[in-house]
Every structure is written in C-alpha cells, then in structure tokens.
Enzyme design. Structure first.
Site, PDB file in Angstrom:
ATOM      1  CG  HIS A 191      -1.869  -1.156   1.274  1.00  0.00           C
ATOM      2  ND1 HIS A 191      -1.489  -2.439   1.597  1.00  0.00           N
ATOM      3  CD2 HIS A 191      -3.199  -1.231   1.033  1.00  0.00           C
ATOM      4  CE1 HIS A 191      -2.537  -3.245   1.553  1.00  0.00           C
ATOM      5  NE2 HIS A 191      -3.591  -2.544   1.220  1.00  0.00           N
ATOM      6  CG  HIS A 225      -3.523  -0.051   4.975  1.00  0.00           C
ATOM      7  ND1 HIS A 225      -4.253   0.180   6.115  1.00  0.00           N
ATOM      8  CD2 HIS A 225      -3.746   1.020   4.173  1.00  0.00           C
ATOM      9  CE1 HIS A 225      -4.890   1.341   5.996  1.00  0.00           C
ATOM     10  NE2 HIS A 225      -4.593   1.871   4.839  1.00  0.00           N
ATOM     11  CB  SER A 250      -8.081  -6.003  12.547  1.00  0.00           C
ATOM     12  OG  SER A 250      -9.482  -5.883  12.699  1.00  0.00           O
ATOM     13  CG  LEU A 304      -9.287   8.877  -2.298  1.00  0.00           C
ATOM     14  CD1 LEU A 304      -8.184   8.884  -3.342  1.00  0.00           C
ATOM     15  CD2 LEU A 304     -10.655   8.703  -2.954  1.00  0.00           C
ATOM     16  CG  HIS A 317      -6.716   0.911  -0.993  1.00  0.00           C
ATOM     17  ND1 HIS A 317      -6.566   1.695   0.130  1.00  0.00           N
ATOM     18  CD2 HIS A 317      -6.714  -0.369  -0.548  1.00  0.00           C
ATOM     19  CE1 HIS A 317      -6.480   0.924   1.196  1.00  0.00           C
ATOM     20  NE2 HIS A 317      -6.575  -0.339   0.814  1.00  0.00           N
ATOM     21  CD  GLU A 351     -18.724  -5.690  26.379  1.00  0.00           C
ATOM     22  OE1 GLU A 351     -18.832  -4.979  25.344  1.00  0.00           O
ATOM     23  OE2 GLU A 351     -19.606  -5.748  27.243  1.00  0.00           O
ATOM     24  CG  PHE A 376     -22.007  -9.492  27.478  1.00  0.00           C
ATOM     25  CD1 PHE A 376     -23.026  -9.849  26.592  1.00  0.00           C
ATOM     26  CD2 PHE A 376     -22.355  -9.244  28.795  1.00  0.00           C
ATOM     27  CE1 PHE A 376     -24.350  -9.941  27.001  1.00  0.00           C
ATOM     28  CE2 PHE A 376     -23.670  -9.331  29.225  1.00  0.00           C
ATOM     29  CZ  PHE A 376     -24.672  -9.677  28.328  1.00  0.00           C
ATOM     30  CD  GLN A 382     -28.097 -10.863  29.834  1.00  0.00           C
ATOM     31  OE1 GLN A 382     -27.244 -10.307  30.505  1.00  0.00           O
ATOM     32  NE2 GLN A 382     -28.665 -10.282  28.782  1.00  0.00           N
TER      33      GLN A 382
END
Lengths: 614, 614
Positions: A28, A68, A115, A178, A252, A355, A380, A416
């Site tokens: 990238h 990236h 991520s 972008l 990209h 969380e 959770f 739950q």
C-alpha cells in the site's frame, strides 16, 4: 530537523515506500505517501526511542493503526538505521519479519495491526497504564486512517481517553479522503472528525498534513496540552507526490505502476539517516516485584461459585505480583473482579460496557510490562472477538475470564448465556482454555495462567458448585482428573465445569444399577489431555461428553481433536450439549431442557448400555 | 391521554413491573421504573401499532435496547391488552414467552435484546430500509440505557443515523445514572450524551424523564424534526416512586424487597387499558415480487474466484427477488458485493468500516421484510460476533459472506486471514455454514441461502480456483460431493473450498503410486452429510480432513461431529489445518507452510500408508 530537511526526509520515506512495494509486487504505497510528512516530523523531531532497547520503559510507543501503511513504517525504521537495506528488500516475502501488516516479529512493533480501528484502543491501554502506574514518562502516538474512524472501537477508545485525561496520547488522523473502495464518508471535512473528538473531551488540531511546519507546530501543541488527549487531524492526499496516483481513486493497495518514473518525480533516492532521540531515563531492568502467592482455600463439600474463587484468587495474585492489573466491563460485581478492586484499586481499570476497549487495553498494558486479567460475562466477550484474534497475532499474553457460562445461569435467558465462548477461545491461535468445576480448582487455574504465553481463557460459573478437590490438589495445564475409575468401566463420562457434577451424579446412579462409568474432569480444554482420553477410549466402549455450551467448538470437539493426530479413535463418541434455544427457567430446568443434567446423562448411558456398550 | 392519565398509566407500569418481578423472584424492576413515564407517554400518545397484525408494514417499531427492562415492556403489552394477566404471571418461568430479556417468541418483539448496545444499530437498519425502500411511513423508537452508551456499536449507529438523516428514528436514553455495579461514567450529565450525539448529526432534547408534559413535548419535537434523527435524553431516577430503592446503589437486577409496600407507595394496582393507535394504512400482504432466477454460468476448467461468483450470483438474486438487499463494510470491491451495487444501487447499503452496524442493520432489515446479504472479509466478521450470536436469538434470517478466507490470501498476512470464521459461524445456533470450491457451486449455494431460516454463512476465496462442476450441478444444503471413488479406496481425503483442489491433486498423485484415495468435497459444513462420511469411514481405514482454517471448530470438527450421535466412528481421523502463525508469503507458499497443499496432503497419506492403512 528544519523544514527543508524534514521535506527531504518525507520524500525519502515516499521513495522508499514506493520502491519496497514495487520490489514486493504488492502493498500500500499510496496510503504510505499521504502520511509521510507527518511521520517524518515525528521521527526526526518528536519520537523518543532506543532501537537497541525496545523494552526500555521510557520509549515512546508508536502504533500504526493503519497497518497497511507498513511500507512507511519500515521506511522509518530504515531511516533510523534499525533495518538495513537487505532486510528492507525482503518485504512481504516468505520468512521476512517485514510482513504486509506490522507484527511484533519486529522488536519495535508492540502490537500487530491490520484490523482497522484497533490502534487507538490499544494505545489507550498503554497511556492508561502509563498515567496510573508508570514511573517513566513516555508518549503514545497512534497513526490512524480516516476510514477506520467508522469503527465503534475508535469511539470506545475516544471516550476512555477523554474521560481519563490521557494527555500522553496523541492520535494522528491521516485524512486522505480515499478508502479502499472510494470516498470516505466525511471526505475532506476535517472538522467532522474534530467536532466528534472534541465532544468526547479531546483537544484537536486541524492542519494540512503536507505542511511540515504546521505538522511541527501540531506536535508541539500536542506535547504542551495538559489533561486532554490531542488529535492531529491532518488533511492529506493519498499517493502524494506522484501525479499518476495522487488523490486518485482506484489506487489503493497496489504498487505504483511505473516505480522508476515515480521515484524520479519524487526527486530520486536519498539516504538521510535520522538519529532518533533516546528516552531520558536509563533502561532499568523492568522486573516487577513478586511475593509468595497465598491462594484462597476452600473446604471440600462447601458450595462456592467458581466466579467467587476467581475473584479471590485474583486478589491473591495481585498481592503476589505487582504487575497484575485487572480490567472489567462494568460487571465487576458479577464477575467478582470487584474483589480485586477493593484491595488493589490503583491496578483496577473500569472499562464500562466496552468490551473491545477492555481487551485492547489489556493488550496495550501487557505490551508495556503488565500482566492483565480482563473479565466480563462469557457471552459478551464475543464483542471482542476480533481483538482476541489480533491479540494472538500480537503475541500478547493476557488472561480473560468469562463468567455466567452456559444455560446454567437460569432465568436471564439466552442473551446472557455464554454458549459460544469455548469455540471462540479455542480457535484463537496459541490460546489456553480452562474451565474449573470447583473453587479450589478455579483458584489454582487462575494462578496458573499468570506465567503462560498467549491468550488464556478461564470460564467461570454464576451459581455455586460443591468443592470436590482439596486446596492442595494440583491441576497442570493440559491435564485432567479421573474422578471415577474401575477395571469394569464400560463407558466414560467427560465433563467440564458444571457438567463434571452432572457426570459424577450420573455415574453414581449408574453404578447402583451395575453400569460402571469412568468420569473425567476435563478442566483443560486446550491443550487437552490426549493420553488420559486415549486410555479411556481403549478401556471403554464409548466416550460421552457433556457440556454447557453449543455442540460446535467446545468440549466434544476438544475431545475429538485429541484423536486428530491419527491415534486410534474411540469406537463411539456421543456428545451431549446445548442444542435447543433456551428461554427463561431455573438453572436446573435449563440443564434438564438441554439434556445435560445428571438424569439426562444417566438416561443416555442406559440407552447406550442396551444397544452398544456391553 | 392528558397529564393526569399519563401519570396514572406510568404508575400502573411501575406497579406491574414491581409485581411481575416479585412473582418471578428475579428481574429488573428498578430499571423499568426509571423509564415508566417515558414509555407511558409513548404508548398512549405516540406509538402506532396493530397488535393483531405484528407484520403490518405501517407498524411503528419499538426496540427495548435495555432488554433487562422487560418488566416494563410486558407491562406495556398488558396495558395494551396484548397480554392477559395469566400469561403476564408466567414471567421468567420455563416455557413462558415472557423471557428475562425480550425475544421474538412474542410476536410484537422484532429482535432480541439483552446484549447492550444493540438496539440502536438494529433500529438504524429498520429506519434505513424504511427511508430508502419503504412505502408505508412508520417510526422507529429505541429505548436505551445510559450505561450502554459506552458501547462502540452505539456510535457506529449514531454515525450512520446522522449521516443518513434518519428522521423516523428516535432514541430515548434513560439516564438513571446507575449501572449494574454503580455510577455510570457521565452520571447525571445529560449534555455529555447530547454533545456527543449532536456532533454526530443528531437533534437532541434534554428533559426530566419524569415530567410527562416535558416527555410529551419531546416526542412531538422528535416527530416534527426533519432530516435528523432525534435523541430524547431523559434524566431519571432508577427505582422511581419507591423510596426504599429510588436512586439507590445496589438495587440493580433484583425484585423490590417488600413488593406489597412498594405497590401501596405507588398508589396500588390500576387497570388502565390503553387503546394503542393503529397505523394509517391497511396491512397489505407484504410479499415482495419475484422473477425467475438466472444464475451466472461458468465453464469447467476456467479459473474463477468464488468471491466473483458470489458477486455475480448476488446480482442475479437481486433481479429475481425484489426483497434482496446487500450490505458491505467498505470492502465491496474485494468481496464483490459491489457487483450488486452497480445493478441495484437503491438496495445496496454502504456500511463503511463498521461491521457491527452492518450485521445489526441486516437483522433490522430482515425484521421489516427484506432479505439481507451482508459481506466483509471473513476475518473482520469476528467484529460482529456478538451481533451474530444475538441474530440467532432474534430468529433472524440473514446471509453473511466472508471473503479472503484462510492463509491462501497470501502476502497481506494474518491480520487479514479468516482462520476462525468457520468456528464462529458453526457455533451460532441454527446456522448454516457453506464453503464453495468453485464458481458454479458458489453461485448455487449463494442462491440456496435465500430461502433458509437462520444465519447462513458463505465463505469465499480471494484467488481463483478451477471450475470443476458444471453449471447445472445441484448442491443440496447438508450434502457433499464424492469426487473420487473406487472400491479400492484405502483413505478418504475431505476438503472444503480451496483444499478440495489440494485433495484432488494429492489423490491423483497417490493414484499414480497405487494408493487409491476417495475425495469428498464437504461444501456444507453445517449441516454435514453424515451418511457419506459414515460410508467413507466404513470403506476406508482413515479419514483425512484438510482445511484452510485453524484446527479448532472448522472442517475437522464438523466431520468428527457427524459421528457424535454414537454411530460407529472412523478408525482414524487425521486433521490437516493451519496450526502455524502465518506471516507474509504467496498463497501457495502459505498453504505449503501450513501443510495443507497437495504435496503435504500426499506426503501425509504416504506416511499413513506405511504405518496404518493397508
């Protein structure tokens, strides 16, 4: 460095980004070029880092949340003399430390990114620990893309940073307008980001990210802003400096087409070497003090919830190890993490109902030398799945405790109930997954996680279970306990957590009817005790697993996997698990409805005894 | 209703909340009492709902994001005459539709809540669909707690709602300042919420939530605000109306101690019946138009990525069924969801990098009659795990596509690799999990999900694979394809997706050496084709599973589970899966490093042939 030198350095970072992606044939570069001026100024004039001592507590922390843009990061390392040209050229090839997205295989990378939306939450964890517990001042810099500001995790982090006055934290948003597939939502509207961050308690500076003087002033403003984190919101152009790609869609994540021409347009290769400022303090040895561990002890026969034992063991661990920190998602009264808070308030971090931020903070804290324990309801924790997955890529060592496991919680209903948590944690690379069935076992297992590498999970229960082990019993990781055994065993019942008690009760009922059943407490779900299971498979006609979890990914699969290396498989493997959609009912009714209570187990074995096991 | 009547109705809702939790012996009456005035005004004067026709497209949608306030919701249904007193008394008991947290077992509940921070994102999905595709005007009301405003998902939703001008959406924040374990972060600072929401493009009204006249004005203001969603930020007191619990810590999630006294203090039982306003339009039949489906067709031998076939099949589905809507998380160019966007722009929803919002919107859209397909990288779907888990509790029918599965993606490295996705999706209650290995199969499977109940997952690949099936081949859900078979088979190779091709290549190499291997394409990972696997277990000495996924929770476990009902197990089950932590390398190098390429499979079988299989 002065303006001219900085401009030259920025061009060098661009050139090197272009050529490294060109050599690799992927990467990238355009996302790197937009942030080159920002990072040139940071590297030359603001970052304090000792590349020879990555563990130096006084080192600043730099997180490339836009992972990236790794060509830019590696170009910075090259400029700083940390990487040589030869290794630089291995980018994205088999075995290289220079992966497509940065990971801690490079010692100067604290946490893996790639991520999006994870860098800021992790940085918040580092800055939180620094503010509350740190003795050596350092700054935390997070470089973020603009697209990733859409992730909710960024706003969990923004809230925490503002609320906790994390003035050592600086977020640099590279607003190049972008994203991967086209225009971002806010395009060039810098104030769209600024307004939002200010509402969350941040100081913001909006600048032209290619004006190195403005960038220099912004970093100085960040450094001199007290009691608030600062966001430098920088308007930039993707692919800046090369007309063929600058500010253009469709560029990209691919090398610049004619790299030679692009490099010429950028003024050719340079070999500026940056002498990065060192931290002011000496490296130190960084070892936290430890005292002997004195775990809680429970009497056999008492009824104690494993979550209580978790809280008490955690408190004891806190006394034994100064580096233990605890995080909870506003359910500390339920998970019992609160017990720790009462005795070690300074090392307890209330994360409210966030969380993702909780796990990210734990990852950040372990990167700066703490031993984090994070707790919420098992159900959770699924909120933080992507952060747990990335924690493994970060080679992070953290313990996560999930309470309120399974249908056994009773009336509150399926929202739950942790019924997928074992599947989730088992699938995390390098994880350890543990489920105690009594209080002494819980205390021991919680303590055992302290020294383990990787993500460790401890699953606890809401309701009390009888204490069946003495306080001095040992529970090695990867072990199990055979609780009923005879040479006449025809079937093996395998439980974990609450279902160990179902299995014991069923075995006793069956024994009275002349059906001898072995009972195994499989408290270690990963790694799993293959030898004990193999012996059971050899000795008995059938293994029956019983779990308070969905049938996929939990105990039954862990047992089956123990035979996945080609060792002789059990002739029959029967799984009892939660296949219904629960509603509201008592814990006992829930287990009956799911067919995992003692009576269902016994009934199942009786059926097997008629048809299969002889 | 006028002020006095509303005040009386609110007291009735409080009394009924107190008594229903008292009867059940558990529940959250105090969290219900804080919002009673807000909901009394909504029910009596603003909600339009035909309780006899819950599917009426003109019905308003009411989501209790604070699902623990279910006593209040059920008290509203009682007041509206939808529930009778007898059923009301079954709250939280075995078999009752009145669960601890609301689920669609009650026909007036569109989506399950109880995992906090989900109501607003789901409501955004409903309002988005209404604004873009709806023909019958209706409003979406979301009642939220204050603690849950800490969830990042709320801010993903706030961003979408503001950006998309969802003026039919009203968020009511019950700021009672007390979370489960004590004070919330912002306590009574209403403007802390207001500032943040305004920065995200909302209109806000800050009121005393116990002043029914102010509440009435706020609802009117929401109704008359154009082009912006409205948030009514209401300062309230938890346990309002009963001195023993009002605004006191430690009163969360438990019945009021002396219910009789509390009811007396609230003025005793009432029996006000609310005649809820009906929607203006007629119910209609709600059936979307369908045309014959014309799927793309691929030639055997061509190399086509399954993600391309996904995009093309999706586009065809869009032509066939008017109710198909597609959502993507700013990676539509990669997932190929973009193909759909080009032909059906009106039904394509760009969710930007906000996977929780994407899945929540899909859940919301299916609740109002659409058939959503949501796509992102398989790895990033883990972000939405809790929403997927809750989608199952919501009895939602949605298709989710995860692209870029496994190490096969190559150079980008582990952060981008879906290696836990099969484990996650298989553990979701009632899910269907599919992985095509070629383009024709992909197109068929994508189309097949349209009619299935529950969460369906389709896993696609970045790189091309050879087309091995003709375009008219059929692939029933729960089926498999036996691609190589002879009576001499000594081993069975089981692949899914890219590893089907590894298995085929390995089988051909082994055949040349005189080792006959059966090959099964297990495209349906849940449900799984137990009969074909049983036959293979009977016919061959050993089953070998090969998957581009971590060893836990994926193909190997799916195969093992097929024998979990006690049917005779395979004598040996060997699993090849990704056990290493990948770095950067080409796809082929990655598969080799993980030991799941053709050569590794063949080598493994040769080893087995020497030692085990004869």
């Amino acid at each position: 460095m002065d303006t001219d030198e900085l401009t030259e350095l920025a061009q060098q970072l661009r050139v090197d980004s272009v050529r490294v992606a060109d050599t690799a044939g992927s990467g990238h570069p355009t996302s790197s070029m937009s942030a080159a001026d920002l990072m040139a100024v940071l590297l030359a004039n603001h970052l304090r880092y000792d590349f020879d001592h990555p563990g130096h507590p006084g080192n600043d922390r730099l997180i490339f949340s836009k992972g990236h843009a790794s060509p830019l990061l590696y170009s910075m390392y090259l400029a700083a003399g940390a990487l040589d040209e030869e290794e630089f050229g291995t980018y994205r090839t088999l075995g290289s430390r220079l992966e497509g997205h940065p990971t801690p295989r490079l010692p100067w990378v604290d946490v893996a990114t790639g991520s999006l939306g994870q860098g800021l939450p992790v940085g918040v964890g580092m800055a939180l620990a620094g503010r509350r517990l740190g003795h050596t001042p350092h700054r935390v810099w997070v470089l973020s893309g603009d697209s990733e500001m859409a992730e909710g995790s960024v706003w969990e982090a923004a809230e925490h940073a503002g609320d906790q006055h994390l003035d050592a934290l600086t977020l640099i948003v590279d607003v190049n307008r972008l994203g991967q597939r086209g225009l971002t939502r806010h395009q060039r509207d810098l104030d769209a980001y600024g307004r939002r961050l200010r509402a969350f308690g941040w100081h913001t500076v909006e600048i032209d990210g290619h004006d190195v003087e403005a960038v220099e002033r912004a970093f100085n403003e960040a450094a001199s802003t007290a009691d608030k984190p600062t966001a430098i919101i920088a308007g930039t152009r993707k692919g800046r400096g090369v007309r063929a790609v600058e500010d253009r869609e469709g560029m990209h994540g691919k090398p610049v087409k004619d790299a030679g021409e692009a490099i010429a347009e950028l003024g050719g290769r340079r070999s500026i070497r940056v002498d990065v400022a060192r931290p002011q303090a000496a490296p130190g040895n960084g070892t936290a003090r430890s005292r002997p561990l004195s775990l809680p002890r429970y009497d056999i026969g008492d009824t104690v919830p494993t979550r209580d034992a978790f809280g008490e063991a955690l408190t004891a661990l806190g006394h034994a190890h100064e580096d233990v920190v605890v995080l909870d998602g506003e359910v500390g009264d339920s998970t019992r993490a609160e017990y720790f808070a009462k005795e070690h308030p300074q090392r307890y971090f209330e994360c409210y109902i966030a969380e993702q931020q909780m796990i990210a903070a734990a990852v950040g804290m372990q990167a700066v030398g703490h031993s984090p324990y994070a707790a919420s309801f098992a159900a959770f924790l699924t909120r933080a799945h992507d952060f747990l997955r990335m924690a493994a890529v970060s080679r992070a060592s953290i313990t996560v405790a999930g309470s309120h496991a399974g249908v056994s919680i009773g009336e509150d209903g399926p929202s739950q109930m942790g019924l997928e948590d074992l599947a989730m944690f088992r699938s995390i690379h390098g994880s350890t997954v543990l489920q105690p069935c009594d209080a002494n076992q819980a205390a021991r297992l919680v303590a055992a996680t302290y020294d383990l590498a990787g993500v460790r999970y401890v699953r606890t229960m809401r309701s009390g279970t009888p204490v069946i082990y003495g306080p001095d019993e040992e529970f090695p990781i990867g072990g199990s306990k055979v609780l009923r055994r005879s040479d006449a065993d025809r079937v093996t019942l395998i439980g974990t957590g609450v279902t160990v008690h179902s299995c014991l009760e069923a075995a006793d009922a069956l024994a009275a009817e002349g059906i001898a059943a072995r009972v195994i407490d499989l408290y270690s779900l990963k790694p799993v005790d293959g030898d004990t299971l193999s012996a059971a498979a050899e000795d008995t006609e059938c293994l029956v697993t019983v779990e308070d979890h969905h049938p996929e990914g939990g105990l039954g699969d862990a047992v089956a996997e123990a035979f996945g290396d080609g060792r002789p498989a059990p002739r029959r493997l029967v799984r009892l698990a939660v296949t219904n959609m629960p509603g509201s009912a008592t814990g006992e009714e829930q287990r009956r409805a799911a067919g995992i209570d003692a009576e269902s187990v016994a009934a199942g074995v009786r059926l097997l005894a008629e048809k299969i096991i002889r």
